[in-house]
Design a protein around this motif. Sequence first.
Motif, mmCIF file in Angstrom:
data_model
loop_
_atom_site.group_PDB
_atom_site.id
_atom_site.type_symbol
_atom_site.label_atom_id
_atom_site.label_comp_id
_atom_site.label_asym_id
_atom_site.label_seq_id
_atom_site.Cartn_x
_atom_site.Cartn_y
_atom_site.Cartn_z
ATOM 1 N N THR A 203 0.832 -1.217 0.000
ATOM 2 C CA THR A 203 0.000 0.000 0.000
ATOM 3 C C THR A 203 0.864 1.264 0.000
ATOM 4 O O THR A 203 0.634 2.209 -0.763
ATOM 5 N N THR A 204 1.869 1.263 0.855
ATOM 6 C CA THR A 204 2.728 2.455 0.968
ATOM 7 C C THR A 204 3.528 2.684 -0.315
ATOM 8 O O THR A 204 3.698 3.830 -0.767
ATOM 9 N N CYS A 205 4.009 1.602 -0.912
ATOM 10 C CA CYS A 205 4.780 1.747 -2.159
ATOM 11 C C CYS A 205 3.904 2.281 -3.292
ATOM 12 O O CYS A 205 4.357 3.086 -4.119
ATOM 13 N N ASP A 206 2.649 1.822 -3.339
ATOM 14 C CA ASP A 206 1.735 2.330 -4.370
ATOM 15 C C ASP A 206 1.521 3.841 -4.210
ATOM 16 O O ASP A 206 1.542 4.601 -5.186
ATOM 17 N N GLU A 207 1.297 4.252 -2.965
ATOM 18 C CA GLU A 207 1.105 5.688 -2.716
ATOM 19 C C GLU A 207 2.381 6.475 -3.045
ATOM 20 O O GLU A 207 2.328 7.572 -3.614
ATOM 21 N N ALA A 208 3.515 5.886 -2.672
ATOM 22 C CA ALA A 208 4.794 6.557 -2.941
ATOM 23 C C ALA A 208 5.014 6.715 -4.443
ATOM 24 O O ALA A 208 5.500 7.756 -4.916
ATOM 25 N N ASP A 209 4.642 5.666 -5.213
ATOM 26 C CA ASP A 209 4.781 5.761 -6.675
ATOM 27 C C ASP A 209 3.906 6.883 -7.233
ATOM 28 O O ASP A 209 4.316 7.631 -8.134
ATOM 29 N N GLN A 210 2.707 6.987 -6.694
ATOM 30 C CA GLN A 210 1.781 8.023 -7.165
ATOM 31 C C GLN A 210 2.338 9.426 -6.896
ATOM 32 O O GLN A 210 2.343 10.292 -7.779
ATOM 33 N N TYR A 211 2.829 9.623 -5.675
ATOM 34 C CA TYR A 211 3.382 10.937 -5.333
ATOM 35 C C TYR A 211 4.678 11.212 -6.095
ATOM 36 O O TYR A 211 4.982 12.364 -6.438
ATOM 37 N N SER A 212 5.423 10.166 -6.379
ATOM 38 C CA SER A 212 6.669 10.335 -7.140
ATOM 39 C C SER A 212 6.376 10.801 -8.564
ATOM 40 O O SER A 212 7.064 11.668 -9.116
ATOM 41 N N VAL A 213 5.342 10.202 -9.173
ATOM 42 C CA VAL A 213 4.950 10.607 -10.531
ATOM 43 C C VAL A 213 4.516 12.070 -10.540
ATOM 44 O O VAL A 213 4.871 12.849 -11.437
ATOM 45 N N GLN A 214 3.748 12.459 -9.521
ATOM 46 C CA GLN A 214 3.305 13.854 -9.433
ATOM 47 C C GLN A 214 4.500 14.804 -9.285
ATOM 48 O O GLN A 214 4.538 15.879 -9.900
ATOM 49 N N ALA A 215 5.469 14.388 -8.476
ATOM 50 C CA ALA A 215 6.654 15.228 -8.274
ATOM 51 C C ALA A 215 7.465 15.348 -9.560
ATOM 52 O O ALA A 215 7.968 16.434 -9.909
ATOM 53 N N GLU A 216 7.592 14.234 -10.278
ATOM 54 C CA GLU A 216 8.336 14.268 -11.544
ATOM 55 C C GLU A 216 7.634 15.163 -12.564
ATOM 56 O O GLU A 216 8.281 15.909 -13.311
ATOM 57 N N ASP A 217 6.300 15.072 -12.594
ATOM 58 C CA ASP A 217 5.537 15.945 -13.500
ATOM 59 C C ASP A 217 5.732 17.415 -13.132
ATOM 60 O O ASP A 217 5.861 18.284 -14.006
ATOM 61 N N TRP A 218 5.747 17.679 -11.835
ATOM 62 C CA TRP A 218 5.938 19.070 -11.378
ATOM 63 C C TRP A 218 7.320 19.594 -11.779
ATOM 64 O O TRP A 218 7.458 20.721 -12.248
ATOM 65 N N ILE A 219 8.338 18.758 -11.604
ATOM 66 C CA ILE A 219 9.712 19.161 -11.970
ATOM 67 C C ILE A 219 9.799 19.443 -13.467
ATOM 68 O O ILE A 219 10.380 20.450 -13.906
ATOM 69 N N ARG A 220 9.212 18.548 -14.274
ATOM 70 C CA ARG A 220 9.253 18.728 -15.726
ATOM 71 C C ARG A 220 8.506 20.001 -16.143
ATOM 72 O O ARG A 220 8.956 20.763 -17.010
ATOM 73 N N LYS A 221 7.389 20.254 -15.507
ATOM 74 C CA LYS A 221 6.592 21.439 -15.824
ATOM 75 C C LYS A 221 7.361 22.720 -15.491
ATOM 76 O O LYS A 221 7.339 23.697 -16.253
#
Length: 282
Positions: A203-221
Motif C-alpha cells: 500500500t505504501t509503495c503504491d502511494e509513494a509511486d503516485q506521489y513520485s509521478v506527481q513530483a516528476e511531472d511538477w519538476i518537468r513542468k
Amino acid sequence: MMDDSKPEECKVCFINYDEELQRPRTLPCGHTFCSQCIKDSVKNVQLICPSCRAVHSATAATQFPINYGMEALIKKFRNMQVTSVGSESPKSGQDHTRGIGKKLQSMVQEQKSSISNLISECEEVLSQLGKYQGQVRDWKTQHHQLQDKLYDLVEQNKAAIELLEQEDTSVVTMSTEGEAGKKQLQTMLECLDAVTTIQEVDTTCDEADQYSVQAEDWIRKCQELFPNFSIAGTSVKLQENIKKALDMMTRETVTTDVPVLLKYSDFTIMEKVEKITGDIPL
C-alpha cells in the motif's frame, strides 16, 4: 522646366521666400523650395523633389537645412533694389542742406552715416535672429521627438512590469505546488520507515509511486515554464536600453556656464550658436 529667372521666389507656390513659413530649405538633391511647400509635399514618410523627382526620406520640413546662402542672396538683391529706387528719387537731402554752412552739412552727413551704419547693423542682427529662430525651432522639434521616444520607453517599461508580475504569480503558484509535493514525499519516507507487514509495504509503495509521478511531472513542468524566455529577454533588453538612456541624461559632460568670451565678444549670434553646439555632443 522651372523658371530660374526669379531666385527670390519658391518654384512651387511662386511666393517670395521669407524668414517664416516660406524659408528656403535645400533637399539632398540640391534643389531649394520653401518650408511650407516641402511640408505639404511630405507623404508616407517620403518627399518627391518637384524639380528632379528624386525621392527623399522625410517626416518634416525642418529636417532639411535652411538655405542661408539663398537668404543672403535674396537680401542682397532686395537691398540693391532699394538702393536703386533711392538713387532715382529727388535729391531732397542735397537741396535741404544747400542753405546751411559746411560745418553743419558735415554734422548732418556724419549723423546720416552713423544712422546708415546702425541700420545695416540692425539688418544683420535681424538676419541673425531669423537664423537663430530657425535653429531654436529645430531644437524644439528634436526635443519633442526625444520626448516621444522617452514616453514610448516608459510605456514599454510599464508593459514589462505587468509581464513580470504575471511571471511572479506563476512562480508563486508552482512553488506552492512544489512545497506540497515535497511534504507528501517526506511523509512517504516516514511511512516506509514504519511499515511492518507485506500489505503495508504494498500500500505504501503504491502511494509513494503516485506521489513520485506527481513530483516528476511538477519538476518537468517547472523546467518547461521557467524562465519564460520572451518575458526575461524583454526585461533584460529593456533594462539595458533604459540604463543607457539614463546614463546619457545624467552624465556630466555638459556645462551650463556660458564662456565669458561668448558673452561679450564680436561673434555673431549664429557663430556663438555654432560654438555652443560644437562643444555639446548632440
